[in-house]
Design a protein around this motif. Sequence first.
Motif, mmCIF file in Angstrom:
data_model
loop_
_atom_site.group_PDB
_atom_site.id
_atom_site.type_symbol
_atom_site.label_atom_id
_atom_site.label_comp_id
_atom_site.label_asym_id
_atom_site.label_seq_id
_atom_site.Cartn_x
_atom_site.Cartn_y
_atom_site.Cartn_z
ATOM 1 N N HIS A 223 0.987 -1.213 -0.103
ATOM 2 C CA HIS A 223 0.043 -0.059 -0.044
ATOM 3 C C HIS A 223 0.882 1.184 -0.048
ATOM 4 C CE1 HIS A 223 -3.408 2.725 0.832
ATOM 5 N NE2 HIS A 223 -2.909 3.146 1.987
ATOM 6 N N TRP A 224 1.941 1.285 0.614
ATOM 7 C CA TRP A 224 2.902 2.416 0.926
ATOM 8 C C TRP A 224 3.961 2.433 -0.126
ATOM 9 C CZ3 TRP A 224 3.489 3.533 6.928
ATOM 10 C CH2 TRP A 224 2.450 4.322 7.304
ATOM 11 N N HIS A 225 3.883 1.450 -1.074
ATOM 12 C CA HIS A 225 5.071 1.270 -2.056
ATOM 13 C C HIS A 225 6.261 0.979 -1.615
ATOM 14 C CE1 HIS A 225 1.698 2.301 -4.756
ATOM 15 N NE2 HIS A 225 1.448 3.614 -4.073
ATOM 16 N N PHE A 226 6.493 0.263 -0.602
ATOM 17 C CA PHE A 226 7.822 -0.155 -0.322
ATOM 18 C C PHE A 226 8.372 -0.767 -1.181
ATOM 19 C CE2 PHE A 226 6.512 0.400 4.579
ATOM 20 C CZ PHE A 226 6.672 1.935 4.349
ATOM 21 N N SER A 227 9.780 -0.855 -1.434
ATOM 22 C CA SER A 227 10.635 -1.576 -2.403
ATOM 23 C C SER A 227 10.511 -2.878 -2.008
ATOM 24 C CB SER A 227 12.121 -1.145 -2.305
ATOM 25 O OG SER A 227 12.553 -1.609 -0.959
ATOM 26 N N ASP A 228 10.838 -3.906 -3.318
ATOM 27 C CA ASP A 228 10.808 -5.334 -3.180
ATOM 28 C C ASP A 228 11.909 -5.809 -2.015
ATOM 29 O OD1 ASP A 228 8.928 -5.555 -5.055
ATOM 30 O OD2 ASP A 228 10.280 -6.012 -6.550
ATOM 31 N N ALA A 229 12.956 -5.387 -1.770
ATOM 32 C CA ALA A 229 13.694 -5.669 -0.764
ATOM 33 C C ALA A 229 13.196 -5.428 0.584
ATOM 34 C CB ALA A 229 15.023 -4.982 -1.037
ATOM 35 N N ILE A 230 12.609 -4.386 0.791
ATOM 36 C CA ILE A 230 11.957 -3.915 2.153
ATOM 37 C C ILE A 230 10.933 -5.067 2.176
ATOM 38 C CG2 ILE A 230 10.629 -2.346 3.582
ATOM 39 C CD1 ILE A 230 13.346 -1.463 3.068
ATOM 40 N N GLN A 231 9.899 -5.234 1.361
ATOM 41 C CA GLN A 231 9.057 -6.180 1.600
ATOM 42 C C GLN A 231 9.653 -7.676 1.852
ATOM 43 O OE1 GLN A 231 5.838 -6.701 -1.715
ATOM 44 N NE2 GLN A 231 6.404 -4.300 -2.143
ATOM 45 N N ILE B 28 13.216 -18.668 3.215
ATOM 46 C CA ILE B 28 12.280 -18.682 2.141
ATOM 47 C C ILE B 28 12.851 -18.283 0.881
ATOM 48 C CG2 ILE B 28 10.389 -17.271 1.222
ATOM 49 C CD1 ILE B 28 9.404 -16.660 3.835
ATOM 50 N N LYS B 29 12.508 -19.069 -0.299
ATOM 51 C CA LYS B 29 13.445 -18.969 -1.380
ATOM 52 C C LYS B 29 13.245 -17.807 -2.153
ATOM 53 C CE LYS B 29 13.909 -21.723 -5.607
ATOM 54 N NZ LYS B 29 13.152 -22.636 -6.519
ATOM 55 N N ASP B 30 14.464 -17.474 -2.640
ATOM 56 C CA ASP B 30 14.599 -16.171 -3.418
ATOM 57 C C ASP B 30 14.509 -14.871 -2.641
ATOM 58 O OD1 ASP B 30 15.222 -17.387 -5.582
ATOM 59 O OD2 ASP B 30 13.206 -17.806 -6.328
ATOM 60 N N LEU B 31 14.750 -14.769 -1.448
ATOM 61 C CA LEU B 31 14.472 -13.546 -0.445
ATOM 62 C C LEU B 31 15.788 -12.610 -0.694
ATOM 63 C CD1 LEU B 31 13.044 -14.664 3.114
ATOM 64 C CD2 LEU B 31 12.059 -13.374 1.041
ATOM 65 N N ASN B 32 15.671 -11.181 -0.971
ATOM 66 C CA ASN B 32 16.830 -10.359 -0.705
ATOM 67 C C ASN B 32 17.751 -10.827 0.414
ATOM 68 O OD1 ASN B 32 18.318 -7.747 0.010
ATOM 69 N ND2 ASN B 32 17.675 -7.474 -2.105
ATOM 70 N N SER B 33 18.888 -10.603 0.354
ATOM 71 C CA SER B 33 19.923 -10.944 1.424
ATOM 72 C C SER B 33 19.660 -10.086 2.681
ATOM 73 C CB SER B 33 21.319 -10.782 0.964
ATOM 74 O OG SER B 33 21.649 -9.482 0.473
ATOM 75 N N VAL B 34 19.088 -8.951 2.515
ATOM 76 C CA VAL B 34 18.783 -8.021 3.709
ATOM 77 C C VAL B 34 17.860 -8.721 4.698
ATOM 78 C CG1 VAL B 34 16.817 -6.810 2.844
ATOM 79 C CG2 VAL B 34 18.340 -5.583 4.307
ATOM 80 N N ALA B 35 17.075 -9.745 4.177
ATOM 81 C CA ALA B 35 16.144 -10.261 4.850
ATOM 82 C C ALA B 35 16.713 -11.340 6.142
ATOM 83 C CB ALA B 35 15.206 -11.160 4.272
#
Length: 288
Positions: A202-210, A221-228
Amino acid sequence: MNLSSSSHIDKHILLDDVIKQIRDLPTLPAVAQELLRDLNNEDTSLDAICEKIALDQSLAAKTLKLANSSVYGANSKVVTLQQAVAMLGVKNVKNLIRMTILSNSFPASRCRGFDFKAFWRHSVATAICSELISRTLHMKHDFAFTAGLLHDIGRLVLVTRFPDEYERVIAYQLQNNCHMIQAEQEVLGIDHVAAGLILAIHWHFSDAIQDAIRGHHKPEIKDLNSVAGIVHVANSIAHALDLSQTENDLVPLLSKATWDTLALTEADYLSIFRETELRFEAMNQVLL
């Protein structure tokens, strides 16, 4: 005696209910959105940041207060925004702005038993620790800070939009001595991860933040950004350091695979622990 899941099944919150409540939330104010976009631009100058801060009296006061805190060790009193921003550096000022904007977006609700100050203490501690881990790994620091700050944002959605229901979550967690996410799933049928993802869209956060929101409890979880994975470890460290000052706080289960993947040394972690506590204390004095 444990509460049975059957006693809660008729009171579960539907995903559609959460989506509707989030659609009713205002989007971030235009000025805040513009400021957050500017913060992601690495070419933004000190002068430009000072001009933005000067438009917000509260933010200007917090910036001066942080610059004059003992942690930053000013030899003489800092009296202008230009001095404060120059002393703190762009990175610290950007982080202060991010925290102020987001904390102002969720005023305290009437949910009994939920400690908003403790929530923000934990979020800030996780953000600082995420940034320090990222810096040690020579990754993008600002990005990790924001991801750490937002990892539990779904909890604020549930607390502010469903306060009565969340009181039952808190009661269940205390009675059963379980992790809060388990209590949310048992009592509400939905947890702060799902609610946070809806808000992030809703707030248009980036895919990495999501990804950081989606994976902070399940980093494999598969294919998560490394920041997770970074936020997952930082979240556990922040709980272990007890910086939220929450009674009976439980440290979330830590993924050994993610811990091993980061491959940090004992000396790295000791340094991260010390600096997290030091920087948290400065931010805590300003924000909370």
